[in-house]
Write a protein that holds these residues in place. Structure first.
Motif, PDB file in Angstrom:
ATOM      1  N   LEU A   9       4.473  71.547 166.114  1.00  0.00           N
ATOM      2  CA  LEU A   9       3.538  72.653 165.917  1.00  0.00           C
ATOM      3  C   LEU A   9       4.279  73.965 165.670  1.00  0.00           C
ATOM      4  O   LEU A   9       3.858  74.785 164.849  1.00  0.00           O
ATOM      5  N   VAL A  10       5.397  74.167 166.359  1.00  0.00           N
ATOM      6  CA  VAL A  10       6.220  75.351 166.114  1.00  0.00           C
ATOM      7  C   VAL A  10       6.722  75.349 164.666  1.00  0.00           C
ATOM      8  O   VAL A  10       6.782  76.390 164.008  1.00  0.00           O
ATOM      9  N   ALA A  11       7.069  74.161 164.166  1.00  0.00           N
ATOM     10  CA  ALA A  11       7.554  74.043 162.790  1.00  0.00           C
ATOM     11  C   ALA A  11       6.476  74.426 161.779  1.00  0.00           C
ATOM     12  O   ALA A  11       6.787  74.786 160.638  1.00  0.00           O
TER      13      ALA A  11
ATOM     14  N   GLY B 182       0.825  80.549 172.083  1.00  0.00           N
ATOM     15  CA  GLY B 182      -0.564  80.454 172.519  1.00  0.00           C
ATOM     16  C   GLY B 182      -1.347  79.411 171.740  1.00  0.00           C
ATOM     17  O   GLY B 182      -2.162  78.670 172.312  1.00  0.00           O
ATOM     18  N   GLN B 183      -1.101  79.336 170.437  1.00  0.00           N
ATOM     19  CA  GLN B 183      -1.786  78.346 169.608  1.00  0.00           C
ATOM     20  C   GLN B 183      -1.338  76.929 169.952  1.00  0.00           C
ATOM     21  O   GLN B 183      -2.147  75.999 169.970  1.00  0.00           O
ATOM     22  N   VAL B 184      -0.043  76.771 170.221  1.00  0.00           N
ATOM     23  CA  VAL B 184       0.469  75.454 170.623  1.00  0.00           C
ATOM     24  C   VAL B 184      -0.182  75.026 171.936  1.00  0.00           C
ATOM     25  O   VAL B 184      -0.611  73.879 172.092  1.00  0.00           O
ATOM     26  N   ALA B 185      -0.268  75.959 172.877  1.00  0.00           N
ATOM     27  CA  ALA B 185      -0.868  75.651 174.172  1.00  0.00           C
ATOM     28  C   ALA B 185      -2.316  75.204 174.007  1.00  0.00           C
ATOM     29  O   ALA B 185      -2.748  74.211 174.611  1.00  0.00           O
ATOM     30  N   ALA B 186      -3.085  75.934 173.185  1.00  0.00           N
ATOM     31  CA  ALA B 186      -4.487  75.588 172.981  1.00  0.00           C
ATOM     32  C   ALA B 186      -4.624  74.232 172.299  1.00  0.00           C
ATOM     33  O   ALA B 186      -5.496  73.424 172.657  1.00  0.00           O
TER      34      ALA B 186
ATOM     35  N   GLY C 158      -3.612  71.547 174.889  1.00  0.00           N
ATOM     36  CA  GLY C 158      -4.307  71.560 176.172  1.00  0.00           C
ATOM     37  C   GLY C 158      -3.382  71.801 177.353  1.00  0.00           C
ATOM     38  O   GLY C 158      -3.588  71.251 178.440  1.00  0.00           O
ATOM     39  N   ILE C 159      -2.358  72.636 177.155  1.00  0.00           N
ATOM     40  CA  ILE C 159      -1.430  72.979 178.222  1.00  0.00           C
ATOM     41  C   ILE C 159      -1.328  74.490 178.317  1.00  0.00           C
ATOM     42  O   ILE C 159      -1.889  75.212 177.495  1.00  0.00           O
ATOM     43  N   THR C 160      -0.646  75.008 179.336  1.00  0.00           N
ATOM     44  CA  THR C 160      -0.521  76.452 179.479  1.00  0.00           C
ATOM     45  C   THR C 160       0.598  76.993 178.590  1.00  0.00           C
ATOM     46  O   THR C 160       1.507  76.254 178.185  1.00  0.00           O
ATOM     47  N   GLU C 161       0.537  78.293 178.309  1.00  0.00           N
ATOM     48  CA  GLU C 161       1.570  78.909 177.488  1.00  0.00           C
ATOM     49  C   GLU C 161       2.924  78.878 178.187  1.00  0.00           C
ATOM     50  O   GLU C 161       3.959  78.722 177.537  1.00  0.00           O
ATOM     51  N   SER C 162       2.930  79.009 179.511  1.00  0.00           N
ATOM     52  CA  SER C 162       4.198  78.940 180.237  1.00  0.00           C
ATOM     53  C   SER C 162       4.813  77.551 180.125  1.00  0.00           C
ATOM     54  O   SER C 162       6.040  77.410 180.073  1.00  0.00           O
TER      55      SER C 162
END
Length: 228
Positions: A171-173, A179-183, A186-190
């Motif tokens: 997803l980073v690629a 924040g978008q990856v977390a959403a 389904g995980i937290t940004e941390s």
């Protein structure tokens, strides 16, 4: 070292050497957000930095290029003569290729510009502490092109990425923010940041772009995983 239930993991012990007090304080606060890092000393000049390293024997020394005293090159030379096992990370605003080349040739283990993200710096600390023969670079493309390609070349992944780390990196690629990856996952940004820190350490990368490039080179990601 193998972690055992109930065992206390050994922290990476770090000494900070920079003549700007505010910057050192920021580095300390940043590094101490990582439960596996411990800042054990601070110095505002080269002589104090050497004294701290000789007395405390830290794992990593974060060293500025321009400080009062003999300078970064002399510090590295002195540590080499004393056969110190402390790893040296240069953190500076200066990208002069001659300086980069000289300090790497003298034995610096990483050369990072002060504009890098905090998670990238933490990943670099862990990477040089784990990899005894690796050199990390975070400089501009122009500086990289002017350097001797014989130094600063890092082999691809030494450790496999987990399935979740690969999910995050894919997803980073595609240019998703943390924040978008977390959403999406389904995980937290941390948690995303923690996965990225692990990815940087495993790939010996110092940025998102560098991690993606190394993952593709190691065939952990395909070209199709990149943003089109």
């Amino acid at each position: 070292m193998t972690d055992r239930p109930g065992a206390t993991r050994r922290k990476v012990r770090v000494v900070l050497a920079d003549d700007h007090t505010l910057f050192r304080e920021g580095l300390r606060e940043l590094l101490e957000t990582d439960p596996d890092c411990s800042v054990v000393g601070e110095a505002g000049n080269s002589d104090d930095a050497l004294a701290l390293v000789e007395r405390l024997r830290p794992d990593v020394l974060l060293l500025d290029v321009e400080m009062p005293g003999p300078g970064a090159a002399a510090v590295i030379d002195r540590l080499a003569r004393s056969r110190s096992t402390t790893r040296v990370i240069i953190v500076t605003m200066h990208e002069n290729p001659a300086i980069v080349h000289d300090l790497l040739e003298r034995g610096a283990n990483a050369f990072l510009v002060k504009t890098i993200a905090g998670e990238e710096l933490i990943a670099a600390v862990h990477s040089v502490n784990r990899g005894r023969d690796n050199v990390l670079l975070s400089v501009s493309r122009d500086t990289m092109d002017r350097l001797d390609g014989s130094r600063g070349r890092i082999e691809p992944a030494q450790q496999p990425l987990t399935a979740r780390e690969l999910d995050v990196l894919r997803l980073v690629a595609k240019a998703f923010s943390n924040g978008q990856v977390a959403a999406r996952l389904g995980i937290t940004e941390s948690t995303v940041k923690r996965h990225l820190t692990n990815v940087y350490a495993k790939l010996q990368a110092v940025s998102r772009v560098d991690a993606i490039r190394k993952a593709v080179g190691a065939k952990l990601l395909s070209e199709d995983d990149r943003l089109r």
